[in-house]
Design a protein around this motif. Structure first.
Motif, short mmCIF file in Angstrom:
data_model
loop_
_atom_site.label_atom_id
_atom_site.label_comp_id
_atom_site.label_asym_id
_atom_site.label_seq_id
_atom_site.Cartn_x
_atom_site.Cartn_y
_atom_site.Cartn_z
N VAL A 161 -6.96 0.44 30.25
CA VAL A 161 -8.28 0.51 29.62
C VAL A 161 -8.87 1.90 29.79
O VAL A 161 -9.36 2.50 28.83
CB VAL A 161 -9.23 -0.57 30.19
CG1 VAL A 161 -10.67 -0.31 29.80
CG2 VAL A 161 -8.79 -1.96 29.73
N PHE A 202 -9.02 -13.90 30.03
CA PHE A 202 -9.07 -13.22 31.32
C PHE A 202 -8.43 -14.07 32.41
O PHE A 202 -7.57 -13.59 33.16
CB PHE A 202 -10.51 -12.86 31.69
CG PHE A 202 -10.62 -12.00 32.92
CD1 PHE A 202 -10.49 -10.63 32.82
CD2 PHE A 202 -10.83 -12.58 34.16
CE1 PHE A 202 -10.57 -9.83 33.96
CE2 PHE A 202 -10.91 -11.79 35.30
CZ PHE A 202 -10.78 -10.41 35.19
N SER A 243 -24.26 -8.02 26.01
CA SER A 243 -23.79 -6.81 25.34
C SER A 243 -24.65 -6.52 24.13
O SER A 243 -24.96 -7.41 23.34
CB SER A 243 -22.34 -7.00 24.90
OG SER A 243 -21.93 -5.92 24.10
N MET A 302 -15.91 -2.56 28.94
CA MET A 302 -14.79 -3.22 29.60
C MET A 302 -14.43 -2.50 30.90
O MET A 302 -14.20 -3.13 31.93
CB MET A 302 -13.59 -3.28 28.67
CG MET A 302 -12.50 -4.20 29.14
SD MET A 302 -11.04 -4.26 28.08
CE MET A 302 -11.69 -4.30 26.45
N ASP A 303 -14.39 -1.17 30.86
CA ASP A 303 -14.09 -0.37 32.05
C ASP A 303 -15.12 -0.65 33.15
O ASP A 303 -14.76 -0.84 34.32
CB ASP A 303 -14.06 1.11 31.67
CG ASP A 303 -13.64 2.00 32.82
OD1 ASP A 303 -12.65 1.68 33.50
OD2 ASP A 303 -14.32 3.03 33.04
N ALA A 319 -17.11 -0.51 23.35
CA ALA A 319 -16.53 -1.75 23.86
C ALA A 319 -15.59 -1.44 25.03
O ALA A 319 -15.59 -2.15 26.04
CB ALA A 319 -15.80 -2.48 22.75
N PHE A 320 -14.82 -0.36 24.92
CA PHE A 320 -13.93 0.04 26.02
C PHE A 320 -14.73 0.56 27.21
O PHE A 320 -14.35 0.34 28.35
CB PHE A 320 -12.90 1.07 25.55
CG PHE A 320 -11.63 0.45 25.07
CD1 PHE A 320 -10.56 0.25 25.93
CD2 PHE A 320 -11.50 0.05 23.75
CE1 PHE A 320 -9.38 -0.34 25.49
CE2 PHE A 320 -10.34 -0.54 23.30
CZ PHE A 320 -9.27 -0.74 24.17
N LEU A 340 -17.07 -3.32 33.50
CA LEU A 340 -16.96 -4.71 33.95
C LEU A 340 -15.77 -4.89 34.89
O LEU A 340 -15.88 -5.55 35.94
CB LEU A 340 -16.84 -5.65 32.75
CG LEU A 340 -16.93 -7.13 33.03
CD1 LEU A 340 -18.21 -7.49 33.76
CD2 LEU A 340 -16.83 -7.91 31.73
N LEU A 341 -14.64 -4.28 34.57
CA LEU A 341 -13.47 -4.35 35.45
C LEU A 341 -13.77 -3.70 36.80
O LEU A 341 -13.32 -4.18 37.84
CB LEU A 341 -12.27 -3.70 34.78
CG LEU A 341 -11.75 -4.40 33.51
CD1 LEU A 341 -10.66 -3.56 32.85
CD2 LEU A 341 -11.26 -5.80 33.80
N SER A 355 -12.83 -14.68 25.36
CA SER A 355 -12.49 -13.57 26.26
C SER A 355 -12.36 -14.05 27.70
O SER A 355 -11.48 -13.60 28.43
CB SER A 355 -13.57 -12.49 26.19
OG SER A 355 -13.63 -11.95 24.91
N TYR A 409 -3.87 -3.16 34.12
CA TYR A 409 -4.77 -3.33 32.98
C TYR A 409 -5.95 -2.36 33.06
O TYR A 409 -6.32 -1.74 32.06
CB TYR A 409 -5.24 -4.79 32.93
CG TYR A 409 -6.09 -5.11 31.73
CD1 TYR A 409 -5.53 -5.17 30.45
CD2 TYR A 409 -7.45 -5.38 31.87
CE1 TYR A 409 -6.31 -5.48 29.35
CE2 TYR A 409 -8.23 -5.69 30.78
CZ TYR A 409 -7.66 -5.74 29.52
OH TYR A 409 -8.43 -6.05 28.43
N ARG A 410 -6.54 -2.23 34.25
CA ARG A 410 -7.66 -1.28 34.43
C ARG A 410 -7.25 0.13 34.06
O ARG A 410 -7.99 0.86 33.41
CB ARG A 410 -8.15 -1.28 35.89
CG ARG A 410 -9.19 -2.31 36.19
CD ARG A 410 -9.75 -2.14 37.58
NE ARG A 410 -10.70 -1.03 37.62
CZ ARG A 410 -11.10 -0.45 38.73
NH1 ARG A 410 -10.65 -0.84 39.89
NH2 ARG A 410 -11.96 0.54 38.68
#
Length: 195
Positions: free
Chosen positions: A174, A128, A78, A92-93, A88-89, A95-96, A124, A170-171
């Motif tokens: 986010v 997870f 990152s 995360m989106d 960051a969000f 990566l998910l 983290s 969770y996805r």
């Protein structure tokens, strides 16, 4: 937004060079190699997460093999400043999405990723697997960095044990938070660190 990494070679390498002497990357960048796109597209999946200005936020890769049910060799570097919550969000989106891709599109039954114990990112990874399922295996004195031996953790997630219901909720959360932040940013209600 995810894009093929090979379209962003210069940006990736510029970002990597800027991390070489930054102490927060000590436990990721064991060697100072520059990014060279893989020609083996069937097994190595290389992506970048980019922002709305097409700036690279992170480099992500994982490996799959036809005769193996594992999506392994996950790497994530990152380049986001910790104070930039919107990016960051975004990361995360992305990566998910890739985790979902590995399980449901690539049809892999096992994810494996590793982390040196002293790497702050390990918190983290532990959260997870605690939230969605998985185990941590510790390899003691496994890797040498600057003439010092370090322990490494292997995180393993099996599809049959993975909590897809929690993961999908969770996805959605986010993604919803990301869209709300972008909307507020467009109305100048919040400040983006990139501006």
């Amino acid at each position: 937004m995810l894009k093929p990494a090979m379209k962003y070679v210069q940006q990736i390498n510029d970002n990597l060079i800027s991390t070489w002497y930054d102490p927060k990357y000590n436990y990721y960048l064991i060697s100072r190699d520059l990014y060279n796109p893989s020609t083996d597209g069937d097994t190595k999946h290389e992506f970048v997460s980019v922002d709305e200005n097409d700036m690279v936020l992170a480099y992500i890769e994982f490996v799959t093999y036809a005769n193996d049910n594992t999506a392994g060799g996950w790497e994530l570097v990152s380049f986001i400043e910790p104070s930039n919550i919107i990016n960051a969000f975004r990361l995360m989106d992305d990566l998910l999405y890739l985790i979902n891709l590995a399980f449901n599109i690539e049809d892999k039954t096992r994810l494996e990723f590793r982390c040196i114990i002293e790497n702050p990112a390990i918190k983290s990874y532990r959260k997870f697997i605690e939230k969605f399922g998985g185990v941590e295996i510790r390899l003691r004195q496994y890797i040498r960095i600057k003439n010092k031996l370090h322990d490494e953790a292997i995180f393993e997630i099996l599809k049959e044990e993975f909590d897809f219901e929690k993961f999908n909720i969770y996805r959605r959360k986010v993604k919803s938070k990301l869209y709300k932040m972008i909307e507020r940013l467009s109305k100048n209600e919040i400040q983006d660190d990139n501006s």
